[in-house]
Design an enzyme around this catalytic site. Structure first.
Site, mmCIF file in Angstrom:
data_model
loop_
_atom_site.group_PDB
_atom_site.id
_atom_site.type_symbol
_atom_site.label_atom_id
_atom_site.label_comp_id
_atom_site.label_asym_id
_atom_site.label_seq_id
_atom_site.Cartn_x
_atom_site.Cartn_y
_atom_site.Cartn_z
ATOM 1 N N LEU A 141 1.016 -1.282 -0.081
ATOM 2 C CA LEU A 141 0.088 -0.168 -0.018
ATOM 3 C C LEU A 141 0.852 1.281 -0.063
ATOM 4 O O LEU A 141 0.671 2.304 -0.696
ATOM 5 C CB LEU A 141 -0.797 0.019 1.286
ATOM 6 C CG LEU A 141 -2.366 -0.660 1.308
ATOM 7 C CD1 LEU A 141 -2.907 -0.514 2.498
ATOM 8 C CD2 LEU A 141 -3.180 -0.016 0.331
ATOM 9 N N ASP A 298 2.791 13.506 15.855
ATOM 10 C CA ASP A 298 2.594 13.800 14.204
ATOM 11 C C ASP A 298 1.059 13.594 13.756
ATOM 12 O O ASP A 298 1.029 12.866 12.968
ATOM 13 C CB ASP A 298 3.613 12.554 13.786
ATOM 14 C CG ASP A 298 3.990 13.284 12.157
ATOM 15 O OD1 ASP A 298 3.788 14.565 12.049
ATOM 16 O OD2 ASP A 298 4.315 12.534 11.149
#
Length: 565
Positions: A141, A298
């Site tokens: 992916l 993050d």
């Protein structure tokens, strides 16, 4: 945990020198000749440097210095990409134009082969993917510097993703960190502008961060802890994990089928409540920071997905921040005093959450903080942006030779990132208004009777322990003084360049002695007529003179290149 050792002590191996030359080639390629010259790297790595092309390409010369630095990090791979991402959160270390450019760093590199993925799964889990999963997609992916992700399906039909660590990445990072530590050591020695910022401490913190990020068992534990924090909160979904199928190098977790939070138009077209999503996202991040002290460090748009019913889902838990209760309280006091205009307590508040890098002028600091309050105190709340206020506070702190603790930079990055994402979804988002209840709760928490009793008890216990141990400690010191066993240690600074010069001098003298011996020995062999002969001349003597000539040329070249005759 990666161990950073001195390159000079262990690093003169082929893998270190080869990688060091590669790093220098890239720096020369992008026009950082001046930096290499200032660091005097040629004193340590003479071999092969003369073969490197030092002239940058013409098209590269047209780029700005921040752009060229970003390209350097991208070309040098995983360790330097992660370093650039870390530096992009440290406005105390690098100028704003470099910050903006390093924030663009892309952690996307070509995937590794399906055969390597199969081998890693077999090694880690004892079975090949087709033996573990009902279906396994060999096409990744996504592929990044640390690892890559594959889709799979469990036997019960559950859709999952399998995160596999990139082969050999630990060795690559270990070598890069040792070289980076050596370069930073030279920067501390030769670059005045970085002295006082403790760059070596930053490298060690960076090594610890990378150690945590590269160990997928830590990411698994992060997800499990994060899930426990929000187990009763319907506004957030935390991906399920499969501990029985996860190791240090493999992580199996639920595949999240949602919409990226940055796809505003798609969310609007499908009927999502953008204002509610923005408020929920901001509240969730602030709950992580101010309530739990354990937060996603993050939360950029690619790591935040939106699920049906406006549910927020965070992914990628490799980078997590941690704040102690004291740190949260100190930061809360600072912000609330700043908003309330309490000048008397603000200077003390700033000094509590920062590390001093030099002499502090408290009066000057107080004046500048007063000016910062004047800029924001009397403006309407809807006109205030937390990110702008925090950036101005960072600039002010840096000007006064102060630096926030590393955990605070992670928190500030998380807050400014989520505010930017929230404003993208809802331009009317007021992060300061949403943050105030969390901060008030922290301040009131200190006044709870149970907390006061607990702190008084802990403080009293510490003082009693100190008083109990004091006579024995004093007796030990006096005993050592009486017997002449007291030892004071001094750390010499500024002598390293002298040590390097002496090392070079001794090496050249040894080199010259070997060269002279080789010439004398070859001359004796020529005079002796020792066979085998070529046209009546001993071949061994000719070889000796040839080697001596090459060595002499090498020594002369080294002396000329350093402009020292």
């Amino acid at each position: 945990m990666f161990s950073i050792r001195k390159l000079g002590a262990i690093g003169r191996t082929y893998r270190h020198l080869n990688r060091y030359h590669r790093i220098l080639r890239v720096l020369f390629k992008y026009g950082f000749n001046d930096l290499i010259d200032r660091l005097h790297i040629d004193q340590y790595l003479e071999s092969g440097l003369q073969m490197i092309n030092r002239k940058p390409r013409e098209q590269i010369s047209r780029l700005s210095r921040p752009e060229r630095l970003r390209l350097v990090f991208e070309e040098l791979g995983p360790t330097f990409i992660k370093l650039g991402q870390l530096l992009s959160t440290r406005p105390d270390l690098i100028p704003p134009d470099f910050l903006d450019e390093l924030a663009k760093l892309q952690d996307e590199i070509p995937p590794f082969s399906a055969e390597e993925v199969r081998a890693i799964l077999k090694e880690e889990l004892g079975r090949y993917p087709e033996e573990i999963f009902h279906y396994f997609d060999e096409e990744p992916l996504a592929a990044a510097s640390i690892g890559q992700v594959h889709r799979a399906r469990m036997d019960d039909g559950a859709e999952v993703v399998v995160k596999v660590q990139r082969p050999g990445i630990e060795n690559v990072i270990a070598v890069d960190l040792e070289i980076l530590a050596h370069i930073v050591e030279l920067m501390e020695q030769y670059l005045e502008e970085v002295q006082g910022h403790q760059p070596m401490a930053i490298v060690h913190e960076f090594a610890r961060s990378l150690s945590r990020e590269i160990d997928f068992s830590i990411e698994l534990a992060n997800i499990q802890r994060f899930a426990r924090q929000f187990e009763d909160n319907p506004a957030i979904h935390v991906p399920l994990v499969y501990p029985e199928l996860s190791t240090d190098r493999v992580l199996v977790m639920e595949y999240v089928l949602g919409i990226k939070s940055s796809k505003v138009e798609v969310l609007r077209e499908q009927g999502y409540d953008l204002s509610l999503i923005a408020e929920r996202g901001a509240n969730l991040v602030m709950e992580q920071i101010f309530v739990h002290g354990f937060f996603h460090a993050d939360p950029h748009p690619g790591n935040v997905f939106i699920l049906p019913d406006n549910v927020v889902c965070f992914i990628d838990f490799g980078q997590m921040g941690r704040l102690s209760l004291k740190d949260r309280e100190d930061f809360t006091d600072l912000v609330l005093n700043l908003v309330a205009g309490n000048e008397q307590n603000i200077v003390a508040g700033v000094l509590k959450v920062t590390v001093q890098l030099g002499e502090i002028d408290r009066e000057h600091l107080s004046r500048d903080l007063g000016g910062l309050m004047d800029m924001y105190l009397y403006r309407p709340l809807e006109d205030l942006e937390a990110g702008k206020i925090l950036q101005d506070l960072l600039d002010l702190v840096f000007r006064h030779k102060l630096s926030f603790k590393p955990s605070f930079y992670q928190m500030l990055k998380a807050l400014t990132t989520v505010e930017g994402l929230g404003l993208m979804l809802d331009p009317k988002l007021e992060l300061i208004r949403l943050a105030e209840p969390f901060m008030r709760k922290i301040r009131l928490g200190r006044l709870q009777p149970g907390r006061l009793v607990s702190e008084l008890s802990a403080t009293g216990s510490s003082y009693l322990s100190l008083l109990r141990d004091l006579p024995e400690e004093a007796r030990t010191i006096l005993y050592q003084l009486r017997n002449g066993r007291m030892r004071l240690e001094f750390e010499h600074r500024g002598l390293k360049s002298l040590s390097v010069t002496l090392d070079q001098v001794s090496n050249r003298i040894s080199f010259a002695i070997v060269l002279a011996s080789l010439i004398i020995g070859s001359s004796l062999i020529l005079l002796s007529g020792l066979p085998p002969l070529w046209r009546g001349i001993p071949i061994i003597g000719l070889l000796g003179f040839t080697v001596a000539g090459l060595m002499g040329f090498r020594l002369l070249l080294s002396i000329l290149r350093h402009s020292r005759m």
